[in-house]
Design an enzyme around this catalytic site. Sequence first.
Site, short mmCIF file in Angstrom:
data_model
loop_
_atom_site.label_atom_id
_atom_site.label_comp_id
_atom_site.label_asym_id
_atom_site.label_seq_id
_atom_site.Cartn_x
_atom_site.Cartn_y
_atom_site.Cartn_z
N GLU A 47 -43.90 8.93 26.36
CA GLU A 47 -45.34 8.69 26.19
C GLU A 47 -46.01 9.80 25.38
O GLU A 47 -46.95 9.53 24.63
CB GLU A 47 -46.03 8.55 27.54
CG GLU A 47 -45.68 7.28 28.30
CD GLU A 47 -44.44 7.42 29.18
OE1 GLU A 47 -44.11 6.46 29.91
OE2 GLU A 47 -43.80 8.50 29.14
N PHE A 109 -47.54 3.34 44.78
CA PHE A 109 -46.47 3.72 43.84
C PHE A 109 -47.04 3.91 42.44
O PHE A 109 -47.75 3.05 41.93
CB PHE A 109 -45.41 2.63 43.85
CG PHE A 109 -44.29 2.88 42.86
CD1 PHE A 109 -43.41 3.94 43.02
CD2 PHE A 109 -44.13 2.04 41.77
CE1 PHE A 109 -42.40 4.17 42.10
CE2 PHE A 109 -43.11 2.26 40.85
CZ PHE A 109 -42.25 3.33 41.02
N GLN A 110 -46.75 5.05 41.86
CA GLN A 110 -47.21 5.42 40.51
C GLN A 110 -48.73 5.41 40.39
O GLN A 110 -49.28 5.12 39.33
CB GLN A 110 -46.57 4.53 39.44
CG GLN A 110 -45.06 4.78 39.28
CD GLN A 110 -44.47 4.12 38.06
OE1 GLN A 110 -44.96 3.10 37.58
NE2 GLN A 110 -43.38 4.70 37.56
N LYS A 159 -54.34 -3.13 37.26
CA LYS A 159 -53.48 -4.26 36.93
C LYS A 159 -54.13 -5.60 37.24
O LYS A 159 -54.00 -6.57 36.47
CB LYS A 159 -52.15 -4.14 37.68
CG LYS A 159 -51.08 -5.12 37.24
CD LYS A 159 -49.75 -4.81 37.89
CE LYS A 159 -48.65 -5.75 37.39
NZ LYS A 159 -47.34 -5.42 38.00
N MET A 460 -41.96 33.03 17.27
CA MET A 460 -43.25 33.69 17.38
C MET A 460 -43.34 34.51 18.67
O MET A 460 -43.90 35.61 18.67
CB MET A 460 -44.38 32.65 17.33
CG MET A 460 -45.77 33.26 17.22
SD MET A 460 -45.99 34.22 15.70
CE MET A 460 -46.41 32.91 14.54
#
Length: 549
Positions: A47, A109-110, A159, A460
Site C-alpha cells: 500500500e 477484525f482489521q 463496508k 548520509m
Amino acid sequence: MTGAQMVIDILVKQGVTDVFGYPGGAIMPIYDALYGAPLKHYLTRHEQGAGFAAVGYARSTGKLGVCFATSGPGATNLVTSLADAMMDSVPLLAITGQVPTAAIGSDAFQEVDVLGMSLSCTKHSFMVERVEDLAEVLQQAMHLATSGRPGPVLVDIPKDIQQSQVPFTPWLADAQECDSASMHELDMANTLLKNAERPIAYVGGGVQSADAQDELMAFLARTQMPAVSTLKALGSVLPEYEYELGMLGMHGTKAANLAVQECDLLVCIGARFDDRVTGNLAKFAAKAKVIHLDIDAAEVGKRKPAAASLIADLKVSLPQLEGHTVPLSWREHVSQMNRDYAWRYDYPGEKVFAPYLLNKLSRDMPKQTVVCCDVGQHQMWVAQHMKFSHPSNHLSSGGAGTMGFGLPAAIGAQIARPQDMVITVSGDGSIMMNIQELATIRRNNLPVKIVILDNQRLGMVRQWQELFFAGRYSETNLSDNPDFVQLAAVFGIPGQTITQASEVDEAINNLVSSEGPYILHACIDDKENVWPLVPPGAANDEMITENSQ
C-alpha cells in the site's frame, strides 16, 4: 447504484483515469465495482507503493493522484505516503475501506481508527457515516485536495455503505476565483523592490503547485534578479537563466548560500523557510527584508517576519510585481561567485565518482526526462549535479525525506507520462525499502530506468556519524547487500554493474538507449561525502567543505 459503484462513477466523471491500490476485505465492494469499469487500476505490491505511485503521478502532471487501500494495515500502510504528500503539498485522494458501521468501535477484525490517525498528515479526513452523504463527501474531498494549497485528503468508507443502494446527487463546488494581493501590501513590495541593491529570489515548491513557471521566468526577465531554489523547486528556474544559482541550504551550492547571506531583500516565492534551507534561522539572510508570496497565509510570518506579504495565487501575484532592474554590480558579483564556486568533475580516482555520473546522465538524457529520487547522499548529488527544465521533472521527497519514495514514484510518473523517460536514482539503502515494486514494473511493462549508487552504507547517516559522532558507525554498514543486477534479472529487468570511472560513459549510454526497464548498479567509494554541508546550528555561510576537513 451501490455506494461502491458511486465511488467509481464519481472518479470517472471527475476525469480520473488511473488509480493505484491493493485490495482487501473492507474495500472489496469497491474493487468489485471497479471490475470492467473505464478506470485503469494498477496493483502495486504494498500500500505504501500505491500511495507513492499516486504521489509520483500527481507531482509529474499536476493532476490528482488517487489510491485505494483496505482497512487496518492497508490503511496504516498509506499513512507515510499521506505524510509525504502533506509536507510537499501534493494533491492526493486516498480512499480506504472500513469495517461495517455497526462494528466500528468493537475492535473488529482489521479495524483501525484511520480517521483519527490521519488527521495530522492530511489536509482533511472524512469518514462517511451515511450513504446519503457519500457523493458530497467524495466530490468535496477531490475539490479540497486540488484547490488552494494542494494536499492529501482521505475518505474512509465503511463496508456496509459501499454495499448500500443510493441515488446519485451531484454536488457542485463553489467556483473559486484567484484573489489578488492586497494593494497596500503590493505597494510596499514594489517600493522594497525599487530600493533594493542586493535582492535575491528565493523560489519554492509553490511555483509548481500554482503552475507558475512562466510567471516566475517573466518576473526574473523583468528584474534580472539572481535566483536560488529549494529542493522541491529545482527546475522552476530554467537552467539557462544567467543568474540561476542552484539550490540553497544544508547541501546547497556555495554561491547560493553566500548570495542569500549577503542580500538586502529576499523575495520568497512559494517557499516556507524550511529548517534545511535556513540553517540557523536568526542568522539566515540577517541583513534582508522579506517579501513573501504564498497562497497559504499560515506560512507568512511562521518562521521569519515579512515586510510585505502577497497572499494570492502566484499566477496572479507575480505579474503584479514591478520590473525594477537589479543593479549591475550585484549581478556581476553573483555571477563571479557562480564561476568561482562551480562544480568540478575531474575526479582523480579510479572509482566511480557519483557527481560526474549524475552530471553525465543529466547531459545525455532527453530534456523532458522525469528523475525520481530516494533519500540520502544520492538525493543531494542529484540536486547539485543534474539540471531540470521544469519542477515536475524532478521528484524528490522534500519535507518528509522518505526512503523508499523513488521507485514507486517513478512508476506513477511513468504511467502518467508514458511518452517521457523516467529514471529513479536510489541508494543501496533506499532501494530496499520498496524493492517489491520491481514486480509492478514487470507486470505493466514499464520502461523505468533505475540507477543505484551503492556505497554499501547508509551514506548520509554514516557521513553524520563521521562528522558529528566521532566516527562511531552505528548500524550503517550494508555490506551484505544482494547483487542488485541479479535481483532485477529475476523480474526480467536487464542491467549492468560498474565499479570504475572508465565505465561510466558507456554505462550511461546503455541506460539512456535501452528501450525497456534497465538497472545501472554503480559501486562508489564508501567514504565519499556530500559537500558542502551546513552543520546543525550554523549559518549558511559557515559551510563545511571537503577542503576544510
